[in-house]
Design a protein around this motif. Structure first.
Motif, PDB file in Angstrom:
ATOM      1  N   GLU A   1       0.834  -1.191   0.000  1.00  0.00           N
ATOM      2  CA  GLU A   1       0.000   0.000   0.000  1.00  0.00           C
ATOM      3  C   GLU A   1       0.872   1.245   0.000  1.00  0.00           C
ATOM      4  OE1 GLU A   1      -2.324  -2.799   2.967  1.00  0.00           O
ATOM      5  OE2 GLU A   1      -0.250  -2.166   2.656  1.00  0.00           O
ATOM      6  N   SER A   2       0.337   2.300  -0.554  1.00  0.00           N
ATOM      7  CA  SER A   2       1.025   3.588  -0.531  1.00  0.00           C
ATOM      8  C   SER A   2      -0.020   4.685  -0.636  1.00  0.00           C
ATOM      9  CB  SER A   2       2.034   3.697  -1.679  1.00  0.00           C
ATOM     10  OG  SER A   2       1.390   3.579  -2.939  1.00  0.00           O
ATOM     11  N   GLY A   3       0.423   5.907  -0.373  1.00  0.00           N
ATOM     12  CA  GLY A   3      -0.455   7.055  -0.540  1.00  0.00           C
ATOM     13  C   GLY A   3      -0.995   7.647   0.750  1.00  0.00           C
ATOM     14  N   GLY A   4      -0.703   7.016   1.876  1.00  0.00           N
ATOM     15  CA  GLY A   4      -1.177   7.563   3.130  1.00  0.00           C
ATOM     16  C   GLY A   4      -0.416   8.810   3.523  1.00  0.00           C
ATOM     17  N   GLY A   5      -0.885   9.453   4.581  1.00  0.00           N
ATOM     18  CA  GLY A   5      -0.209  10.650   5.045  1.00  0.00           C
ATOM     19  C   GLY A   5      -1.098  11.477   5.938  1.00  0.00           C
ATOM     20  N   LEU A   6      -0.666  12.711   6.165  1.00  0.00           N
ATOM     21  CA  LEU A   6      -1.388  13.665   6.999  1.00  0.00           C
ATOM     22  C   LEU A   6      -2.139  14.634   6.090  1.00  0.00           C
ATOM     23  CD1 LEU A   6      -1.998  15.070   9.719  1.00  0.00           C
ATOM     24  CD2 LEU A   6       0.149  16.337   9.407  1.00  0.00           C
ATOM     25  N   VAL A   7      -3.415  14.805   6.365  1.00  0.00           N
ATOM     26  CA  VAL A   7      -4.235  15.706   5.556  1.00  0.00           C
ATOM     27  C   VAL A   7      -5.195  16.446   6.469  1.00  0.00           C
ATOM     28  CG1 VAL A   7      -5.963  13.924   5.076  1.00  0.00           C
ATOM     29  CG2 VAL A   7      -5.686  15.832   3.486  1.00  0.00           C
TER      30      VAL A   7
ATOM     31  N   GLU B   1     -12.401  11.283  11.911  1.00  0.00           N
ATOM     32  CA  GLU B   1     -12.738   9.891  12.239  1.00  0.00           C
ATOM     33  C   GLU B   1     -12.302   8.901  11.163  1.00  0.00           C
ATOM     34  OE1 GLU B   1     -14.791  12.534  12.282  1.00  0.00           O
ATOM     35  OE2 GLU B   1     -16.815  12.005  11.563  1.00  0.00           O
ATOM     36  N   ASP B   2     -11.802   9.401  10.046  1.00  0.00           N
ATOM     37  CA  ASP B   2     -11.231   8.516   9.034  1.00  0.00           C
ATOM     38  C   ASP B   2      -9.787   8.144   9.354  1.00  0.00           C
ATOM     39  OD1 ASP B   2     -12.935  10.490   6.570  1.00  0.00           O
ATOM     40  OD2 ASP B   2     -13.525   8.512   7.313  1.00  0.00           O
ATOM     41  N   THR B   3      -9.230   8.764  10.371  1.00  0.00           N
ATOM     42  CA  THR B   3      -7.857   8.455  10.776  1.00  0.00           C
ATOM     43  C   THR B   3      -7.734   6.992  11.175  1.00  0.00           C
ATOM     44  OG1 THR B   3      -7.425  10.711  11.522  1.00  0.00           O
ATOM     45  CG2 THR B   3      -6.057   8.959  12.460  1.00  0.00           C
ATOM     46  N   ALA B   4      -6.803   6.298  10.546  1.00  0.00           N
ATOM     47  CA  ALA B   4      -6.626   4.869  10.797  1.00  0.00           C
ATOM     48  C   ALA B   4      -5.453   4.367   9.958  1.00  0.00           C
ATOM     49  CB  ALA B   4      -7.888   4.089  10.415  1.00  0.00           C
ATOM     50  N   VAL B   5      -5.076   3.129  10.212  1.00  0.00           N
ATOM     51  CA  VAL B   5      -4.171   2.430   9.305  1.00  0.00           C
ATOM     52  C   VAL B   5      -5.052   1.705   8.290  1.00  0.00           C
ATOM     53  CG1 VAL B   5      -2.370   0.690   9.043  1.00  0.00           C
ATOM     54  CG2 VAL B   5      -2.420   2.154  11.081  1.00  0.00           C
ATOM     55  N   TYR B   6      -4.780   1.924   7.034  1.00  0.00           N
ATOM     56  CA  TYR B   6      -5.568   1.339   5.958  1.00  0.00           C
ATOM     57  C   TYR B   6      -4.801   0.164   5.340  1.00  0.00           C
ATOM     58  CZ  TYR B   6      -8.958   5.086   6.157  1.00  0.00           C
ATOM     59  OH  TYR B   6      -9.956   5.943   6.565  1.00  0.00           O
ATOM     60  N   TYR B   7      -5.519  -0.937   5.171  1.00  0.00           N
ATOM     61  CA  TYR B   7      -4.938  -2.166   4.624  1.00  0.00           C
ATOM     62  C   TYR B   7      -5.714  -2.597   3.382  1.00  0.00           C
ATOM     63  CZ  TYR B   7      -3.006  -2.695   9.369  1.00  0.00           C
ATOM     64  OH  TYR B   7      -2.354  -2.500  10.566  1.00  0.00           O
TER      65      TYR B   7
ATOM     66  N   ASP C   1      -8.227 -16.584   3.757  1.00  0.00           N
ATOM     67  CA  ASP C   1      -8.413 -15.239   4.318  1.00  0.00           C
ATOM     68  C   ASP C   1      -7.797 -14.174   3.438  1.00  0.00           C
ATOM     69  OD1 ASP C   1      -5.692 -15.048   6.756  1.00  0.00           O
ATOM     70  OD2 ASP C   1      -5.810 -15.982   4.775  1.00  0.00           O
ATOM     71  N   GLY C   2      -7.324 -14.571   2.277  1.00  0.00           N
ATOM     72  CA  GLY C   2      -6.760 -13.603   1.357  1.00  0.00           C
ATOM     73  C   GLY C   2      -5.350 -13.195   1.726  1.00  0.00           C
ATOM     74  N   TYR C   3      -4.859 -12.190   1.051  1.00  0.00           N
ATOM     75  CA  TYR C   3      -3.510 -11.672   1.263  1.00  0.00           C
ATOM     76  C   TYR C   3      -3.618 -10.214   1.693  1.00  0.00           C
ATOM     77  CZ  TYR C   3      -2.310 -15.875  -1.282  1.00  0.00           C
ATOM     78  OH  TYR C   3      -2.206 -17.184  -1.676  1.00  0.00           O
ATOM     79  N   TRP C   4      -2.771  -9.859   2.672  1.00  0.00           N
ATOM     80  CA  TRP C   4      -2.824  -8.521   3.251  1.00  0.00           C
ATOM     81  C   TRP C   4      -1.563  -7.745   2.957  1.00  0.00           C
ATOM     82  CZ3 TRP C   4      -7.108  -6.640   5.716  1.00  0.00           C
ATOM     83  CH2 TRP C   4      -8.084  -7.560   6.097  1.00  0.00           C
ATOM     84  N   GLY C   5      -1.741  -6.439   2.790  1.00  0.00           N
ATOM     85  CA  GLY C   5      -0.598  -5.560   2.725  1.00  0.00           C
ATOM     86  C   GLY C   5      -0.150  -5.173   4.124  1.00  0.00           C
ATOM     87  N   GLN C   6       0.884  -4.332   4.187  1.00  0.00           N
ATOM     88  CA  GLN C   6       1.467  -3.963   5.483  1.00  0.00           C
ATOM     89  C   GLN C   6       0.746  -2.793   6.120  1.00  0.00           C
ATOM     90  OE1 GLN C   6       2.544  -2.886   2.631  1.00  0.00           O
ATOM     91  NE2 GLN C   6       2.956  -0.692   2.951  1.00  0.00           N
ATOM     92  N   GLY C   7      -0.102  -2.123   5.366  1.00  0.00           N
ATOM     93  CA  GLY C   7      -0.852  -0.997   5.899  1.00  0.00           C
ATOM     94  C   GLY C   7      -0.192   0.339   5.621  1.00  0.00           C
ATOM     95  N   THR C   8      -1.020   1.361   5.532  1.00  0.00           N
ATOM     96  CA  THR C   8      -0.531   2.727   5.360  1.00  0.00           C
ATOM     97  C   THR C   8      -1.347   3.648   6.264  1.00  0.00           C
ATOM     98  OG1 THR C   8      -0.015   4.478   3.735  1.00  0.00           O
ATOM     99  CG2 THR C   8      -2.031   3.236   3.359  1.00  0.00           C
ATOM    100  N   GLN C   9      -0.658   4.528   6.978  1.00  0.00           N
ATOM    101  CA  GLN C   9      -1.309   5.395   7.959  1.00  0.00           C
ATOM    102  C   GLN C   9      -1.955   6.589   7.271  1.00  0.00           C
ATOM    103  OE1 GLN C   9      -1.497   5.186  11.560  1.00  0.00           O
ATOM    104  NE2 GLN C   9      -2.939   6.883  11.225  1.00  0.00           N
ATOM    105  N   VAL C  10      -3.195   6.827   7.625  1.00  0.00           N
ATOM    106  CA  VAL C  10      -3.913   8.027   7.193  1.00  0.00           C
ATOM    107  C   VAL C  10      -4.294   8.807   8.440  1.00  0.00           C
ATOM    108  CG1 VAL C  10      -6.022   8.916   6.123  1.00  0.00           C
ATOM    109  CG2 VAL C  10      -4.782   7.006   5.064  1.00  0.00           C
ATOM    110  N   THR C  11      -3.875  10.058   8.503  1.00  0.00           N
ATOM    111  CA  THR C  11      -4.185  10.920   9.643  1.00  0.00           C
ATOM    112  C   THR C  11      -4.872  12.168   9.135  1.00  0.00           C
ATOM    113  OG1 THR C  11      -2.246  10.102  10.848  1.00  0.00           O
ATOM    114  CG2 THR C  11      -3.248  12.149  11.621  1.00  0.00           C
TER     115      THR C  11
END
Length: 118
Positions: A6-12, A88-94, A105-115
């Motif tokens: 995953e990519s594209g997370g950040g502070l907004v 309230e959308d702040t979370a780690v997104y997978y 159970d599928g395959y998971w990414g490592q997650g990306t933080q959205v703040t």
């Protein structure tokens, strides 16, 4: 082996937008469905948006009208366009992908933080 990145997370700031990407590599067989999940500390991971092989989409009520899931099949990449972001959308997104013949159970990414914060 299948890897998801995953990519594209950040502070907004509230009201802003972000676009998350999930790129799959490795032994990619037939993709059955893909979903974006999010998790905050102390809470269970929740489904945010999903897209089936046939292109049918599904969204959590809390993000309907603000988030859009899409895909680029040749690139084995999926996206989550997030608009009108709220704190309230702040979370780690997978991202999670189910493949034909793959893990139940599928395959998971490592997650990306959205703040989302001012």
């Amino acid at each position: 082996q299948v890897q998801l990145v995953e990519s594209g997370g950040g502070l907004v700031q509230p009201g802003g937008s972000l676009r998350l990407s999930c790129a799959a590599s490795g032994r990619i067989s037939l993709v059955l469905d893909m979903g974006w999940y999010r998790q905050t500390p102390g809470k269970q991971r929740e489904l945010v948006a999903a897209i089936t092989r046939g292109g049918r989409t599904n969204y959590a009520d809390s993000v309907k009208g603000r988030f859009t899931i899409s895909r680029d099949n040749p690139k084995n990449t999926w996206y989550l366009q997030m608009n009108s972001l709220k704190p309230e959308d702040t979370a780690v997104y997978y991202c999670n992908v189910h493949l034909a013949g793959g893990r139940a159970d599928g395959y998971w990414g490592q997650g990306t933080q959205v703040t989302v914060s001012s």
